[in-house]
Write a protein that holds these residues in place. Structure first.
Motif, PDB file in Angstrom:
ATOM      1  N   ALA A   1       0.835  -1.201   0.000  1.00 58.82           N
ATOM      2  CA  ALA A   1       0.000   0.000   0.000  1.00 58.82           C
ATOM      3  C   ALA A   1       0.872   1.254   0.000  1.00 58.82           C
ATOM      4  N   ASP A   2       1.904   1.257   0.814  1.00 56.10           N
ATOM      5  CA  ASP A   2       2.806   2.412   0.863  1.00 56.10           C
ATOM      6  C   ASP A   2       3.498   2.621  -0.483  1.00 56.10           C
ATOM      7  N   GLU A   3       3.861   1.518  -1.141  1.00 54.49           N
ATOM      8  CA  GLU A   3       4.487   1.610  -2.468  1.00 54.49           C
ATOM      9  C   GLU A   3       3.538   2.246  -3.478  1.00 54.49           C
ATOM     10  N   LEU A   4       2.276   1.847  -3.448  1.00 55.06           N
ATOM     11  CA  LEU A   4       1.298   2.409  -4.376  1.00 55.06           C
ATOM     12  C   LEU A   4       1.058   3.889  -4.096  1.00 55.06           C
ATOM     13  N   ILE A   5       0.929   4.242  -2.840  1.00 57.68           N
ATOM     14  CA  ILE A   5       0.671   5.636  -2.475  1.00 57.68           C
ATOM     15  C   ILE A   5       1.823   6.530  -2.918  1.00 57.68           C
ATOM     16  N   ALA A   6       3.055   6.020  -2.811  1.00 60.62           N
ATOM     17  CA  ALA A   6       4.234   6.815  -3.159  1.00 60.62           C
ATOM     18  C   ALA A   6       4.307   7.140  -4.649  1.00 60.62           C
ATOM     19  N   ARG A   7       3.540   6.445  -5.466  1.00 60.85           N
ATOM     20  CA  ARG A   7       3.566   6.697  -6.910  1.00 60.85           C
ATOM     21  C   ARG A   7       2.796   7.956  -7.299  1.00 60.85           C
ATOM     22  N   TYR A   8       2.021   8.508  -6.389  1.00 60.30           N
ATOM     23  CA  TYR A   8       1.139   9.624  -6.720  1.00 60.30           C
ATOM     24  C   TYR A   8       1.541  10.872  -5.948  1.00 60.30           C
ATOM     25  N   PRO A   9       1.469  12.042  -6.605  1.00 58.13           N
ATOM     26  CA  PRO A   9       1.806  13.282  -5.893  1.00 58.13           C
ATOM     27  C   PRO A   9       0.808  13.613  -4.790  1.00 58.13           C
ATOM     28  N   VAL A  10      -0.434  13.158  -4.949  1.00 57.66           N
ATOM     29  CA  VAL A  10      -1.457  13.337  -3.919  1.00 57.66           C
ATOM     30  C   VAL A  10      -1.914  11.952  -3.494  1.00 57.66           C
ATOM     31  N   GLY A  11      -1.789  11.650  -2.218  1.00 59.16           N
ATOM     32  CA  GLY A  11      -2.018  10.299  -1.732  1.00 59.16           C
ATOM     33  C   GLY A  11      -3.376   9.733  -2.068  1.00 59.16           C
ATOM     34  N   ARG A  12      -4.422  10.554  -1.991  1.00 60.50           N
ATOM     35  CA  ARG A  12      -5.768  10.030  -2.210  1.00 60.50           C
ATOM     36  C   ARG A  12      -5.961   9.507  -3.629  1.00 60.50           C
ATOM     37  N   SER A  13      -5.081   9.884  -4.546  1.00 62.68           N
ATOM     38  CA  SER A  13      -5.167   9.370  -5.914  1.00 62.68           C
ATOM     39  C   SER A  13      -4.920   7.869  -5.972  1.00 62.68           C
ATOM     40  N   ALA A  14      -4.359   7.308  -4.909  1.00 56.57           N
ATOM     41  CA  ALA A  14      -4.073   5.872  -4.877  1.00 56.57           C
ATOM     42  C   ALA A  14      -5.263   5.051  -4.395  1.00 56.57           C
ATOM     43  N   LEU A  15      -6.422   5.665  -4.206  1.00 59.41           N
ATOM     44  CA  LEU A  15      -7.549   4.925  -3.647  1.00 59.41           C
ATOM     45  C   LEU A  15      -7.979   3.760  -4.525  1.00 59.41           C
ATOM     46  N   LEU A  16      -8.088   3.972  -5.836  1.00 61.25           N
ATOM     47  CA  LEU A  16      -8.532   2.876  -6.707  1.00 61.25           C
ATOM     48  C   LEU A  16      -7.594   1.675  -6.621  1.00 61.25           C
ATOM     49  N   PRO A  17      -6.280   1.857  -6.799  1.00 61.70           N
ATOM     50  CA  PRO A  17      -5.407   0.680  -6.657  1.00 61.70           C
ATOM     51  C   PRO A  17      -5.422   0.083  -5.256  1.00 61.70           C
ATOM     52  N   LEU A  18      -5.604   0.902  -4.225  1.00 58.30           N
ATOM     53  CA  LEU A  18      -5.653   0.339  -2.873  1.00 58.30           C
ATOM     54  C   LEU A  18      -6.871  -0.558  -2.684  1.00 58.30           C
ATOM     55  N   LEU A  19      -7.991  -0.196  -3.273  1.00 58.79           N
ATOM     56  CA  LEU A  19      -9.173  -1.055  -3.175  1.00 58.79           C
ATOM     57  C   LEU A  19      -8.940  -2.383  -3.899  1.00 58.79           C
ATOM     58  N   HIS A  20      -8.232  -2.341  -5.025  1.00 55.58           N
ATOM     59  CA  HIS A  20      -7.880  -3.600  -5.695  1.00 55.58           C
ATOM     60  C   HIS A  20      -6.905  -4.409  -4.841  1.00 55.58           C
ATOM     61  N   LEU A  21      -5.995  -3.731  -4.162  1.00 54.97           N
ATOM     62  CA  LEU A  21      -5.075  -4.430  -3.262  1.00 54.97           C
ATOM     63  C   LEU A  21      -5.849  -5.136  -2.154  1.00 54.97           C
ATOM     64  N   VAL A  22      -6.841  -4.466  -1.595  1.00 63.19           N
ATOM     65  CA  VAL A  22      -7.687  -5.086  -0.572  1.00 63.19           C
ATOM     66  C   VAL A  22      -8.350  -6.345  -1.126  1.00 63.19           C
ATOM     67  N   GLN A  23      -8.859  -6.264  -2.354  1.00 68.09           N
ATOM     68  CA  GLN A  23      -9.518  -7.434  -2.947  1.00 68.09           C
ATOM     69  C   GLN A  23      -8.532  -8.562  -3.209  1.00 68.09           C
ATOM     70  N   SER A  24      -7.270  -8.233  -3.453  1.00 69.06           N
ATOM     71  CA  SER A  24      -6.278  -9.290  -3.668  1.00 69.06           C
ATOM     72  C   SER A  24      -6.017 -10.069  -2.386  1.00 69.06           C
ATOM     73  N   VAL A  25      -6.310  -9.453  -1.245  1.00 69.70           N
ATOM     74  CA  VAL A  25      -6.118 -10.111   0.044  1.00 69.70           C
ATOM     75  C   VAL A  25      -7.391 -10.814   0.499  1.00 69.70           C
ATOM     76  N   GLU A  26      -8.531 -10.120   0.383  1.00 78.28           N
ATOM     77  CA  GLU A  26      -9.784 -10.631   0.933  1.00 78.28           C
ATOM     78  C   GLU A  26     -10.674 -11.335  -0.085  1.00 78.28           C
ATOM     79  N   GLY A  27     -10.507 -10.994  -1.354  1.00 78.31           N
ATOM     80  CA  GLY A  27     -11.426 -11.508  -2.363  1.00 78.31           C
ATOM     81  C   GLY A  27     -12.658 -10.646  -2.522  1.00 78.31           C
TER      82      GLY A  27
END
Length: 249
Positions: free
Chosen positions: A28-54
């Motif tokens: 998650a930290d790696e994904l957030i670091a790719r964006y100048p504004v952290g909230r822009s990482a929300l879409l990939p973070l939700l996919h990351l959550v699904q990769s863990v929980e389904g």
């Protein structure tokens, strides 16, 4: 039995006993670091959550909000807007049957009906325990942008082109047996959670996976004809004056 009332239209996310481990936090930290504004990482973070929980659970919502400094309501608004974010656990595989106009008239509706009867489930329902091998979640899908191969379906977002009810049933039964038939094009089939990790932007072995063409001759036909006949799009001028942007009010 106690009754739990809620306001109509207020999204409800299921609980989960999944604990997001150190690796998930690091990703998650790696994904957030790719964006100048952290909230822009929300879409990939939700996919990351699904990769863990389904799926996206209430703890998954809270994980994203804590990482990005957002409210749970802000994260929930996004998670309920896009159909790729699931609010109930998906099976090992997600089978998406295109039933939009062209696929429907060429057999997409018949394919969906055949799979629904075989699996004994309807839209966004799962055959088998979602945590078990061979479990399948079925869904209608809007246009999958593959009209030149209609009717199509996807398994974990990989394409299977020119399907029929019989071929789709054969594919589904193979998935239930634990097999992973190769897609028509693109990367080898894995499973829903692995696909979600790649969609999130974590692709440790993607280069090794894709060793086949990802575009078909049908898709490239127009470009090939243009090349053969010498047709070219107009070149972009070196200097273009754009109109001024309107002032913010």
């Amino acid at each position: 039995m106690a009754e739990h009332s809620r306001r109509v239209g207020v999204p409800v996310f299921l609980p989960s006993d999944v604990v997001f481990d150190a690796q998930t936090h690091a990703r998650a930290d790696e994904l957030i670091a790719r964006y100048p504004v952290g909230r822009s990482a929300l879409l990939p973070l939700l996919h990351l959550v699904q990769s863990v929980e389904g799926f996206v659970s209430q703890p998954g919502i809270e994980f994203c909000s804590a990482k990005l400094g957002l409210t749970d309501a802000e994260v929930s608004a996004v998670a309920t807007f896009y159909t790729m974010y699931k609010r109930t656990p998906c099976g090992e595989h997600l089978v998406s049957v295109c039933t939009n106009a062209l696929c429907a008239v060429l057999g997409g509706d018949a394919i969906y009906s055949a799979l629904s009867r075989h699996l004994g489930v309807g839209h966004e329902q799962t055959s088998g325990d979602p945590n078990s091998p061979g479990s399948i979640t079925l869904e209608h899908a809007e246009c999958l942008a593959a009209c030149d191969h209609a009717p199509v379906l996807q398994v974990d977002y990989e394409f299977y082109d020119h399907q029929t009810p019989d071929s789709a049933l054969d594919l589904t039964m193979a998935l239930q047996r634990g097999e992973r038939p190769p897609p028509t094009r693109g990367a080898p089939l894995r499973d829903f959670r692995a696909a979600e990790l790649e969609i999130a932007g974590i692709r440790p072995d993607l280069a090794e996976q894709i060793d086949v063409p990802t575009a078909s001759p049908q898709t490239l036909r127009g470009a090939s004809l243009a090349e053969q006949t010498g047709q070219r799009a107009p070149a972009m001028p070196d200097h273009v004056e754009f109109p001024p942007l309107p002032e913010k009010k």
